[in-house]
Scaffold this motif. Sequence first.
Motif, PDB file in Angstrom:
ATOM      1  N   GLY A  26       0.750 -28.968  23.039  1.00 33.61           N
ATOM      2  CA  GLY A  26       0.507 -29.447  24.120  1.00 33.61           C
ATOM      3  C   GLY A  26      -0.893 -29.246  24.914  1.00 33.61           C
ATOM      4  O   GLY A  26      -1.456 -28.213  24.301  1.00 33.61           O
ATOM      5  N   LEU A  27      -1.405 -29.858  25.854  1.00 32.11           N
ATOM      6  CA  LEU A  27      -2.785 -29.596  26.508  1.00 32.11           C
ATOM      7  C   LEU A  27      -2.334 -29.153  28.088  1.00 32.11           C
ATOM      8  O   LEU A  27      -1.410 -29.803  28.662  1.00 32.11           O
ATOM      9  N   PRO A  28      -3.219 -28.306  28.453  1.00 29.91           N
ATOM     10  CA  PRO A  28      -2.977 -28.284  29.909  1.00 29.91           C
ATOM     11  C   PRO A  28      -3.406 -29.341  30.728  1.00 29.91           C
ATOM     12  O   PRO A  28      -3.845 -30.326  30.141  1.00 29.91           O
ATOM     13  N   THR A  29      -2.759 -29.236  32.005  1.00 28.59           N
ATOM     14  CA  THR A  29      -3.148 -30.627  32.806  1.00 28.59           C
ATOM     15  C   THR A  29      -4.582 -30.879  32.760  1.00 28.59           C
ATOM     16  O   THR A  29      -5.473 -29.806  33.037  1.00 28.59           O
ATOM     17  N   PRO A  30      -5.208 -31.968  33.175  1.00 30.36           N
ATOM     18  CA  PRO A  30      -6.602 -32.426  33.163  1.00 30.36           C
ATOM     19  C   PRO A  30      -7.192 -31.605  34.265  1.00 30.36           C
ATOM     20  O   PRO A  30      -6.952 -31.478  35.397  1.00 30.36           O
ATOM     21  N   GLY A  31      -8.596 -31.330  33.942  1.00 30.01           N
ATOM     22  CA  GLY A  31      -9.165 -30.271  35.057  1.00 30.01           C
ATOM     23  C   GLY A  31      -8.973 -28.958  35.099  1.00 30.01           C
ATOM     24  O   GLY A  31      -9.627 -28.212  36.045  1.00 30.01           O
ATOM     25  N   ALA A  32      -8.019 -28.479  34.286  1.00 30.90           N
ATOM     26  CA  ALA A  32      -7.578 -26.930  34.166  1.00 30.90           C
ATOM     27  C   ALA A  32      -8.993 -26.157  34.070  1.00 30.90           C
ATOM     28  O   ALA A  32      -9.588 -26.431  32.951  1.00 30.90           O
ATOM     29  N   LYS A  33      -9.085 -25.154  34.884  1.00 30.38           N
ATOM     30  CA  LYS A  33     -10.200 -24.164  34.743  1.00 30.38           C
ATOM     31  C   LYS A  33      -9.966 -22.780  34.133  1.00 30.38           C
ATOM     32  O   LYS A  33      -8.772 -22.398  34.401  1.00 30.38           O
ATOM     33  N   ALA A  34     -10.690 -22.377  33.321  1.00 20.35           N
ATOM     34  CA  ALA A  34     -10.321 -21.046  32.566  1.00 20.35           C
ATOM     35  C   ALA A  34     -10.649 -20.135  33.652  1.00 20.35           C
ATOM     36  O   ALA A  34     -11.406 -20.280  34.682  1.00 20.35           O
ATOM     37  N   VAL A  35      -9.848 -19.031  33.430  1.00 18.99           N
ATOM     38  CA  VAL A  35      -9.978 -17.849  34.595  1.00 18.99           C
ATOM     39  C   VAL A  35     -10.100 -16.670  33.741  1.00 18.99           C
ATOM     40  O   VAL A  35     -10.161 -16.344  32.486  1.00 18.99           O
ATOM     41  N   SER A  36      -9.969 -15.310  34.339  1.00 18.63           N
ATOM     42  CA  SER A  36     -10.277 -14.246  34.135  1.00 18.63           C
ATOM     43  C   SER A  36      -9.212 -13.224  34.716  1.00 18.63           C
ATOM     44  O   SER A  36      -8.977 -13.293  35.914  1.00 18.63           O
ATOM     45  N   ARG A  37      -8.117 -12.735  33.837  1.00 17.00           N
ATOM     46  CA  ARG A  37      -7.161 -11.978  34.523  1.00 17.00           C
ATOM     47  C   ARG A  37      -6.822 -10.787  33.640  1.00 17.00           C
ATOM     48  O   ARG A  37      -7.184 -10.567  32.555  1.00 17.00           O
ATOM     49  N   SER A  38      -6.757  -9.610  34.376  1.00 22.42           N
ATOM     50  CA  SER A  38      -6.371  -8.363  33.765  1.00 22.42           C
ATOM     51  C   SER A  38      -5.081  -7.952  33.892  1.00 22.42           C
ATOM     52  O   SER A  38      -4.441  -8.296  35.019  1.00 22.42           O
ATOM     53  N   VAL A  39      -4.494  -7.603  32.793  1.00 20.29           N
ATOM     54  CA  VAL A  39      -2.834  -7.384  32.777  1.00 20.29           C
ATOM     55  C   VAL A  39      -2.659  -6.077  32.357  1.00 20.29           C
ATOM     56  O   VAL A  39      -2.883  -5.683  31.213  1.00 20.29           O
ATOM     57  N   PRO A  40      -1.919  -5.517  33.184  1.00 21.20           N
ATOM     58  CA  PRO A  40      -1.384  -4.039  32.700  1.00 21.20           C
ATOM     59  C   PRO A  40      -0.433  -4.227  31.516  1.00 21.20           C
ATOM     60  O   PRO A  40       0.625  -5.134  31.572  1.00 21.20           O
ATOM     61  N   VAL A  41      -0.534  -3.196  30.648  1.00 24.04           N
ATOM     62  CA  VAL A  41       0.376  -3.325  29.221  1.00 24.04           C
ATOM     63  C   VAL A  41       0.836  -1.937  29.370  1.00 24.04           C
ATOM     64  O   VAL A  41       0.121  -0.680  29.096  1.00 24.04           O
ATOM     65  N   ASP A  42       2.275  -1.662  29.413  1.00 28.49           N
ATOM     66  CA  ASP A  42       2.997  -0.522  29.069  1.00 28.49           C
ATOM     67  C   ASP A  42       3.342  -0.384  27.612  1.00 28.49           C
ATOM     68  O   ASP A  42       3.891  -1.157  26.958  1.00 28.49           O
ATOM     69  N   LEU A  43       2.643   0.542  26.966  1.00 27.14           N
ATOM     70  CA  LEU A  43       2.573   0.637  25.377  1.00 27.14           C
ATOM     71  C   LEU A  43       3.771   1.328  24.852  1.00 27.14           C
ATOM     72  O   LEU A  43       4.088   1.127  23.840  1.00 27.14           O
ATOM     73  N   ALA A  44       4.819   1.795  25.744  1.00 22.30           N
ATOM     74  CA  ALA A  44       5.923   2.143  25.539  1.00 22.30           C
ATOM     75  C   ALA A  44       7.041   0.995  25.019  1.00 22.30           C
ATOM     76  O   ALA A  44       8.001   1.526  24.410  1.00 22.30           O
ATOM     77  N   VAL A  45       6.508  -0.287  25.596  1.00 26.85           N
ATOM     78  CA  VAL A  45       7.552  -1.371  25.394  1.00 26.85           C
ATOM     79  C   VAL A  45       6.819  -2.122  23.997  1.00 26.85           C
ATOM     80  O   VAL A  45       5.767  -2.602  24.029  1.00 26.85           O
ATOM     81  N   PRO A  46       7.341  -1.915  22.843  1.00 25.88           N
ATOM     82  CA  PRO A  46       6.546  -2.619  21.587  1.00 25.88           C
ATOM     83  C   PRO A  46       6.855  -4.166  21.683  1.00 25.88           C
ATOM     84  O   PRO A  46       7.792  -4.797  22.452  1.00 25.88           O
ATOM     85  N   GLY A  47       6.022  -5.009  20.916  1.00 27.84           N
ATOM     86  CA  GLY A  47       6.238  -6.414  20.810  1.00 27.84           C
ATOM     87  C   GLY A  47       5.284  -7.181  21.456  1.00 27.84           C
ATOM     88  O   GLY A  47       4.176  -6.699  21.853  1.00 27.84           O
TER      89      GLY A  47
END
Length: 744
Positions: free
Chosen positions: A351-372
């Motif tokens: 599927g496609l995002p809703t029309p007019g969807a704008k790209a964003v920049s996001r920083s996501v913290p990642v706990d490396l002790a959690v695999p997968g």
Amino acid sequence: MRPALASILSLLSLVAAGPTASAADAPEAPPPWAKEAEPLLAGVREIAAPGALPGAVVAFGPDAFPLVLGSVGGVRRAPLVAASSLGKGRVVAFGHGGFLGAGAARVADTARFLENAVRWAAAGAKAPRVVVVRSDLEKTLSGLGLDAKALEGGGWTSRLGNADVLVLGEGSPSDDEREAVAAFVRAGGGLVTGLCPWGWMQVTKAPSLAENGLQRLLAPAGLAFSEETLERTGGVGWVVAGPPGRPFHALEAVELLAGTGGKKSKGLDLVQAAVVGQQAVAVLPPDEKRLRPRVRALLRERAAHLVPTEKDPLRADRPLDRFLVAVQVAALDEADPKDVTAHPAAASFPGLPTPGAKAVSRSVPVDLAVPGWHSTGLYARPGQPVRVAVAATTSSSKAPALSVRVGCHSDTLWHLDAWPRVPAITLERRLEAAATTVASAFGGLVYVVVPDGAAGKTTVTIEGAVEAPWFVLGETSSEAWARARRAPGPWAELATSKVVLTVPSEHVRDLADPTPVLRFWDRVLDACADLAGRPHDRARPERYAADVEISAGYMHSGCPIMTHLDAAPRMVDVARLEKDGDWGLFHEMGHNHQAPEWTFDGTGEVTCNLFTLYVLQTVCGKQDVTGHDALADRARKAAEHVRKGAPFAAWKGDPFLALATYVHVIEGFGWEPFRRLFAAYRALPDAERPRSDDDKRDQFLVRLSQEVGRDLGPFFVAWGVPTSAAARARVASLPRWMPPGFPP
């Protein structure tokens, strides 16, 4: 080989073909190479099976031809040995270097086949002079009347001048060696060689078979090794049944497919042609001048027909179009991100995002002790680049090899009769640089993938994707969710540290607060942990993902657990879940918790339902342990089973009949004995774990009897579950137990 391409090569061969029209209704005309193949196959009926599974050899050049076939998936075939000419010389290539060993030569007709290959490669020399490199065939060939000498050490290429044929064993010649051998063959010499392609890839960790010197040496001869693995067709190895026909030469195979013009067609030959054609497209040299242009032209001609959807699935009776879709996927898997465009089927699924969807920049913290997989709440648009940058890790150890994944729909559908979507639509790439750009032709939710054994924390910054509905229990505020549930991504995720639910966004748009449903699912996961004897805290969350089609069944276990789309609204309907539960969703979670030590033959679809029943009772408040209509008449079925002599085969063949055995014990003693039992199994040292199916049944009888404090030996006998006399004797001192009214 990347996962998508591996799936194509191994599973396209399993496509349902319908009646074997051309193969069965009329004898096939001899292939154009029949006379050329005669001296190679003379007196050969079967050849050996050396070492591990061999790879396939693709014949794609105008002078190349297949000689011996191996089995792909039990029904289809692909070339195991092929031959060709190169300049004035001749080449025979085997899909495993072990064929060029003295041990293999002693089995069946392998020695005769090797002799034939050497004499044919010698192009008529009456007393062929043979040199052997990286092989122990010298004495074998000498015993066959050939003048054979072994060349050892460096500089062996300088000693080819007095030889007619080179037997070159497993490995990868250096550039200098490759050029010397090529010159030797082009001048009229013969080459007999072999390579286990997948084995070489596994050992060397090379990114592509194109890195192998033999692969590059054989390409001008129109031969190539494929990572496809081939199974035996005979008792000791591979049956040789005359020269293989047109579907086993790549160029001929594609012409057979093209001849259908995209019309509905049936017949084993066309499916065979699709298998061989796809193998070729995957390994052809980039500058190949015949097959690649032909396939590109077919892709242009058939572009409008290569868009499988739920309403118009692509079925097995359109072999040309299915072949071309497979070619598309293979090309996309290797494509540079800047060259990737949106596949037209992506609009239908995922599927496609809703029309007019704008790209964003996001920083996501990642706990490396959690695999997968780690969710990001972002959705990659089809054909649009996404940039992923990884910050330094807080761990003092070596930084883990993270990956970025686009798409949760990891099931591949190549083997199915109907494709309601493109069979492989996900993408995963290693994050080996500080910043990596990826692009998926199909789009999908974006994940960061952490390998097992990592530690520390990091931050991943993702640019170019759009927001998707994402709720994390205990982290997402009601205000944030009010905005997030309207995010443009077509897929949503509701998450806790124990479970993640991935559903179409339409099912959460009107969900004012996901907290109750996620708390319910946490209770389900905790209940499963309690019964399995595991801690509530999990190394990684379990996952459910809905799909328009899955690889097998109505649902199947794994990570993620895959369901069809109709299960998606049920996953997030807390009122219905609390009232009725959901047998299918709990059943698959049970599979993820059952252990092999107490799951013996015939109980794979049984012991998982202990978790289903446990959740229905302890979380959903069901008062008994029936939970399913199939258990409602268990007393009648048990009585009928006993009257027939309690055959174990019947018990194993009926999961609900077998489940009734466990229900007897639960009704008699409750759940606590099972909780203790499964926890005890988890704590067993390796030396005490059952090693065979008989041992599993014996241990289960003894350990369960000890947990309930009763002799269950006669009970197992009444149900027809085999146990040894020694196991029954171990618990015979306990008070005997039998359920009221059983056996009837």
